[in-house]
Design an enzyme around this catalytic site. Structure first.
Site, PDB file in Angstrom:
ATOM      1  N   GLN A  78      30.874  17.787  -6.455  1.00 16.52           N
ATOM      2  CA  GLN A  78      31.317  16.464  -6.008  1.00 16.52           C
ATOM      3  C   GLN A  78      32.177  16.567  -4.751  1.00 16.52           C
ATOM      4  O   GLN A  78      32.043  15.757  -3.824  1.00 16.52           O
ATOM      5  CB  GLN A  78      32.115  15.764  -7.124  1.00 16.52           C
TER       6      GLN A  78
ATOM      7  N   ARG B 137      31.001  31.730  -8.015  1.00 18.51           N
ATOM      8  CA  ARG B 137      29.651  31.395  -8.456  1.00 18.51           C
ATOM      9  C   ARG B 137      28.765  31.120  -7.251  1.00 18.51           C
ATOM     10  O   ARG B 137      29.259  30.851  -6.150  1.00 18.51           O
ATOM     11  CB  ARG B 137      29.643  30.179  -9.387  1.00 18.51           C
TER      12      ARG B 137
ATOM     13  N   PHE C  73      34.457  26.642 -10.260  1.00 20.28           N
ATOM     14  CA  PHE C  73      34.375  25.498 -11.154  1.00 20.28           C
ATOM     15  C   PHE C  73      35.239  25.783 -12.383  1.00 20.28           C
ATOM     16  O   PHE C  73      34.885  26.620 -13.219  1.00 20.28           O
ATOM     17  CB  PHE C  73      32.930  25.210 -11.574  1.00 20.28           C
TER      18      PHE C  73
ATOM     19  N   LYS D 162       0.860  -1.186   0.000  1.00 22.90           N
ATOM     20  CA  LYS D 162       0.000   0.000   0.000  1.00 22.90           C
ATOM     21  C   LYS D 162       0.895   1.234   0.000  1.00 22.90           C
ATOM     22  O   LYS D 162       1.717   1.418   0.918  1.00 22.90           O
ATOM     23  CB  LYS D 162      -0.888   0.017   1.245  1.00 22.90           C
TER      24      LYS D 162
ATOM     25  N   ASN E 230      22.246  20.391  -9.033  1.00 22.61           N
ATOM     26  CA  ASN E 230      22.900  21.701  -9.075  1.00 22.61           C
ATOM     27  C   ASN E 230      21.883  22.733  -9.546  1.00 22.61           C
ATOM     28  O   ASN E 230      21.506  22.766 -10.710  1.00 22.61           O
ATOM     29  CB  ASN E 230      24.100  21.651 -10.028  1.00 22.61           C
TER      30      ASN E 230
ATOM     31  N   THR F  31      -3.725  -5.286   0.640  1.00 16.84           N
ATOM     32  CA  THR F  31      -3.114  -3.971   0.835  1.00 16.84           C
ATOM     33  C   THR F  31      -3.997  -3.091   1.715  1.00 16.84           C
ATOM     34  O   THR F  31      -3.488  -2.226   2.432  1.00 16.84           O
ATOM     35  CB  THR F  31      -2.864  -3.278  -0.510  1.00 16.84           C
ATOM     36  N   ASP F  32      -5.306  -3.301   1.679  1.00 18.59           N
ATOM     37  CA  ASP F  32      -6.189  -2.544   2.559  1.00 18.59           C
ATOM     38  C   ASP F  32      -5.907  -2.872   4.022  1.00 18.59           C
ATOM     39  O   ASP F  32      -5.986  -1.993   4.894  1.00 18.59           O
ATOM     40  CB  ASP F  32      -7.648  -2.839   2.219  1.00 18.59           C
TER      41      ASP F  32
ATOM     42  N   HIS G 253      21.293  25.838 -10.825  1.00 16.38           N
ATOM     43  CA  HIS G 253      22.146  26.818 -11.491  1.00 16.38           C
ATOM     44  C   HIS G 253      21.610  28.243 -11.338  1.00 16.38           C
ATOM     45  O   HIS G 253      20.409  28.492 -11.463  1.00 16.38           O
ATOM     46  CB  HIS G 253      22.257  26.481 -12.977  1.00 16.38           C
TER      47      HIS G 253
END
Length: 298
Positions: free
Chosen positions: A225, A179, A162, A12, A251, A57-58, A253
């Site tokens: 990283q 940045r 970077f 569920k 990322n 599932t109930d 940007h």
């Protein structure tokens, strides 16, 4: 050609549970989404439609609500463990249970002047961050507990570079020594033991989260990283109950807007926040002696 049944499970998904613990005049709120998945002796139901081994599932949904009432809900890891053990221990045809929980945080609304009572039972949703856990338990007694969080959005407005990357015929990205670095952290960490002991899952979670944030803020980043590894390493160095950390860092940007057409300069002040496409950095950081290193968590 022979066709056989492969790995399978059923359950569920996303049972929504809100529990209000009424401690006298003070209320405590838990807001969860609980997903359960079971596997075991399920060949007959797939091959012939025989449901004799199937816990509906109930019923799984109802069990979530019943255990929330009978045992309460404190730390989501403890609740997930109770559910997983219940399904496996109570049903001989169920050999493995997977329970995943997301918790949505609420904060108390500050009281209005002259109305201090409302402080104890009025709440406001606390941002977008979600606490998570994933528990596996099987009939052999093997149990794993993975805690975590997602949608923890963070940003460093400086201290990120970077450059020095591969350049080929299709590279247009310019190297930079300044940045914005922003991401929405998804972090999951595996516990050495399913029983948190005196530390408790509450303290473990709070401290792991704090170490992630401190490492993000304190790392002068040459790449996302590098930041990922620093964040995972910080958790492992501080929390001996944790043996592995996995991180997903999109990322987010931020690009400088060209204001020259308007006769204006832009000294790293005005940015366009792009939502896609985005870089996605993923990785695991673990102790050398982590048991079951590299095993699948799903």
């Amino acid at each position: 050609m022979t066709v056989v049944l492969g790995p399978n499970r059923y359950g569920k998904a996303e049972t929504r549970l809100v529990r209000v613990a009424r401690d006298g005049g003070v209320h405590h709120l838990k807001d969860l989404s609980v997903s359960t998945a079971l596997s075991g002796d399920m060949e007959a139901v797939h091959l012939t439609g025989d449901n004799a081994a199937v816990l509906p599932t109930d019923t799984q949904k109802n069990t979530v609500y019943a255990l929330a009432r009978s045992r309460g809900v404190d730390q989501i890891e403890d609740f997930a463990l109770a559910l997983a053990r219940h399904f496996v221990d109570s049903q001989p045809t169920i050999h493995h249970a997977r329970v995943e929980i997301e918790e949505y945080s609420w904060e108390r609304v500050p009281p209005a002047a002259g109305d201090p009572g409302r402080r104890r039972h009025s709440f406001v949703r606390a941002g977008t961050e979600v606490r998570t856990c994933l528990v596996h338990h099987d009939a052999s007694g093997r149990t794993t507990v993975v805690s975590g969080l997602k949608d923890l959005t963070v940003l460093n407005s400086t201290g990120s570079e970077f450059h020095g990357f591969i350049r080929d015929a299709y590279t247009t990205l310019a190297p930079t020594t300044e940045r914005i670095l922003a991401t929405a952290v998804t972090a999951r960490w595996r516990h050495l033991s399913p029983d948190a002991g005196p530390v408790g899952f509450a303290e473990s979670y709070a401290e792991a989260r704090r170490r992630l944030l401190e490492a993000f803020a304190g790392t002068h980043s040459l790449s996302l990283q590098q930041t990922l590894f620093a964040m995972g390493r910080a958790v492992l160095a501080a929390r001996p109950e944790i043996c592995e950390v996995r991180l997903e860092l999109p990322n987010k940007h931020h690009f400088l807007v060209d204001l020259e057409p308007f006769g204006l300069d832009n000294p790293d002040e005005v940015y366009f926040a792009a939502d896609r496409p985005y870089g996605l950095i993923e990785g695991a950081v673990l102790t050398e002696d982590a048991p079951g290193a590299g095993f699948a968590w799903e």
